[in-house]
Scaffold this motif. Sequence first.
Motif, short mmCIF file in Angstrom:
data_model
loop_
_atom_site.label_atom_id
_atom_site.label_comp_id
_atom_site.label_asym_id
_atom_site.label_seq_id
_atom_site.Cartn_x
_atom_site.Cartn_y
_atom_site.Cartn_z
N VAL A 191 -1.59 1.02 -2.24
CA VAL A 191 -2.86 1.07 -2.95
C VAL A 191 -3.40 -0.35 -3.06
CG1 VAL A 191 -4.03 1.79 -5.06
CG2 VAL A 191 -2.01 3.05 -4.27
N VAL A 192 -4.66 -0.55 -2.66
CA VAL A 192 -5.25 -1.89 -2.65
C VAL A 192 -6.50 -1.93 -3.53
CG1 VAL A 192 -4.36 -2.46 -0.36
CG2 VAL A 192 -6.60 -1.37 -0.58
N ASP A 193 -6.81 -3.15 -4.02
CA ASP A 193 -8.03 -3.36 -4.79
C ASP A 193 -9.17 -3.68 -3.82
OD1 ASP A 193 -7.74 -5.98 -3.97
OD2 ASP A 193 -7.10 -6.73 -5.93
N PRO A 194 -10.38 -3.91 -4.32
CA PRO A 194 -11.51 -4.19 -3.41
C PRO A 194 -11.32 -5.43 -2.53
CG PRO A 194 -12.32 -3.56 -5.58
CD PRO A 194 -10.84 -3.70 -5.71
N LEU A 195 -10.43 -6.36 -2.91
CA LEU A 195 -10.16 -7.54 -2.10
C LEU A 195 -9.03 -7.31 -1.10
CD1 LEU A 195 -10.44 -10.35 -4.81
CD2 LEU A 195 -12.14 -9.65 -3.13
N TYR A 196 -8.58 -6.07 -0.98
CA TYR A 196 -7.52 -5.65 -0.06
C TYR A 196 -6.17 -6.24 -0.45
CZ TYR A 196 -6.47 -3.08 4.22
OH TYR A 196 -6.03 -2.16 5.12
N LYS A 197 -5.97 -6.49 -1.73
CA LYS A 197 -4.69 -6.97 -2.21
C LYS A 197 -3.87 -5.79 -2.72
CE LYS A 197 -6.44 -11.51 -3.60
NZ LYS A 197 -6.61 -12.49 -4.71
N ILE A 199 -1.85 -3.48 -4.97
CA ILE A 199 -1.63 -3.40 -6.41
C ILE A 199 -0.61 -2.32 -6.77
CG2 ILE A 199 -3.92 -4.29 -6.98
CD1 ILE A 199 -4.76 -1.38 -7.54
N GLY A 200 -0.19 -1.57 -5.77
CA GLY A 200 0.79 -0.52 -6.03
C GLY A 200 1.30 0.12 -4.76
N LYS A 201 2.43 0.79 -4.91
CA LYS A 201 3.04 1.51 -3.79
C LYS A 201 3.14 2.98 -4.17
CE LYS A 201 7.43 0.73 -2.88
NZ LYS A 201 8.64 0.05 -2.36
N GLU A 223 5.25 -2.25 -9.07
CA GLU A 223 6.05 -3.33 -8.51
C GLU A 223 6.12 -3.16 -6.99
OE1 GLU A 223 9.85 -4.00 -10.21
OE2 GLU A 223 9.13 -3.91 -12.27
N VAL A 224 5.40 -4.02 -6.28
CA VAL A 224 5.33 -3.88 -4.81
C VAL A 224 6.10 -4.96 -4.07
CG1 VAL A 224 3.15 -2.64 -4.82
CG2 VAL A 224 3.13 -5.14 -4.79
N HIS A 225 6.49 -6.04 -4.73
CA HIS A 225 7.26 -7.14 -4.13
C HIS A 225 6.60 -7.65 -2.83
CE1 HIS A 225 10.49 -6.31 -6.97
NE2 HIS A 225 10.40 -5.04 -6.63
N PRO A 226 5.39 -8.22 -2.91
CA PRO A 226 4.72 -8.70 -1.71
C PRO A 226 5.50 -9.83 -1.03
CG PRO A 226 3.58 -9.47 -3.68
CD PRO A 226 4.61 -8.48 -4.13
N ILE A 227 5.50 -9.83 0.30
CA ILE A 227 6.24 -10.81 1.10
C ILE A 227 5.25 -11.70 1.84
CG2 ILE A 227 7.81 -11.08 3.07
CD1 ILE A 227 9.08 -8.42 2.27
#
Length: 464
Positions: A191-197, A199-201, A223-227
Amino acid sequence: MSDAELKESVSPDEQVEEIGLSDETVRDVRAALEGEHVHEVETLCQEMHPADLADLLERLDSDERHALLDIVGPKLDPQVVSHIDGALRDEVAEILGTAKVASILKHLESDDALEFFEDLSEDLRSRILARVPVTIRRILQEGLEYPEESAGRLMQREVVVVPAIWSVGNTIDYMRSHKKQMRQDFYDLYVVDPLYKPIGKLPLSRVLRNKRPVKVVDIMEEEVHPIPLQMDQEEVAYLFKQYSLLSAPVVDQAGRLVGVITVDDVVHVVEEEAEDDLLRLGGVSETNIYSAVLETASSRFTWLLVNLGTAVLASVVIGFFEGTIQQVVALAVLMPIVASMGGNAGTQTLTVAVRALAMKDLTQANIRRFVSKELAVGLLNGVLFAVLVGGVAWAWFGSLLIGLVIAAAMVVNMVVAGLFGTLIPITLDRLKIDPAIASSVFLTTVTDVIGFLAFLGLAALVLL
């Protein structure tokens, strides 16, 4: 017939399906190739899993490999090339031809395509890039721009992304209408916000268990633990282990989602890193059996040269006590025992320390406890073996003093082995030097020098 009777009527060999490629199958394929029985070769290969067919290609010699690919190449499952050893990929690509390889890369997931492509020669890469679609070409070229063994090289570009404003119904409809653009199997949506970041899995199981009107933000894991793209693959593997992940998003410097890493990729990383550390502990770097003789010899020469220097240093120490050895010949017989026991004890400690560092189990908080424990283990084993070896030396040479000398030297060297088996890898790690590469050389030097110095020094004091 009851279940128990049925089970007893089946032999153990029939109960368990054989795993992997059997020697019998390899012999059958070789015989069929030699007899030019094309249909038989095709039949044998059609029944194989892609990983087993790749294994077969590796076990054949070059001429047999060429003959087999001439037969099965036109219908080759794209997954086969992703399982082939990196050292053979150039040869396989040349046999298949650039047109076929380009077609294969189109049908592979982006991470598998890049993994195969990066092992090819520059000439082959250029010829293949000229034949693949623009989208595939861009993925391959961008992938090569990331550092080797980084998250950017490891990630898949195929990732299912849903906006935060969507519902479960929107998500299901999207997946059904865009199934051709998605990877064949996946387990998590992001799941992404409008900036394509990210925010969830959103695990697929949650999508299936909830009704269509439910918002994805209400059921997603936060908690998505971005790499980061530049993260080393060893750090990626640790992250998956630490948090029991099945997948994790990869983000660029701005935090935008660019790909995903899944657990099947991490399994390969763990295997590669373990193999790499094992080879480095032995002072070698090649990871396959197909390397040329000169390449293999040159890769091992450096550490053999370093070992020669350490051996000379140990010999210099022995030379200081040449007179002592000449007067007490028994010392020459017993010397290797002290050095060998210290080296083996140190290697045991070293292996545990290197693994603890790699797994991040050894931290600033527990270093002192770990060193103290290994010192105590070294002292305890030193005393036990001192009694054993000292008694043998006494009985062998009929001299109590010789027995006491080797016993004392044994205790000293075993304690030193325990101490430096921990301190050397810890120090190298602090200096940003891979402890798996250099630790064994330094440890061997210390245990040899200290072992000979303790044994011969005590002998010179006590026996002369």
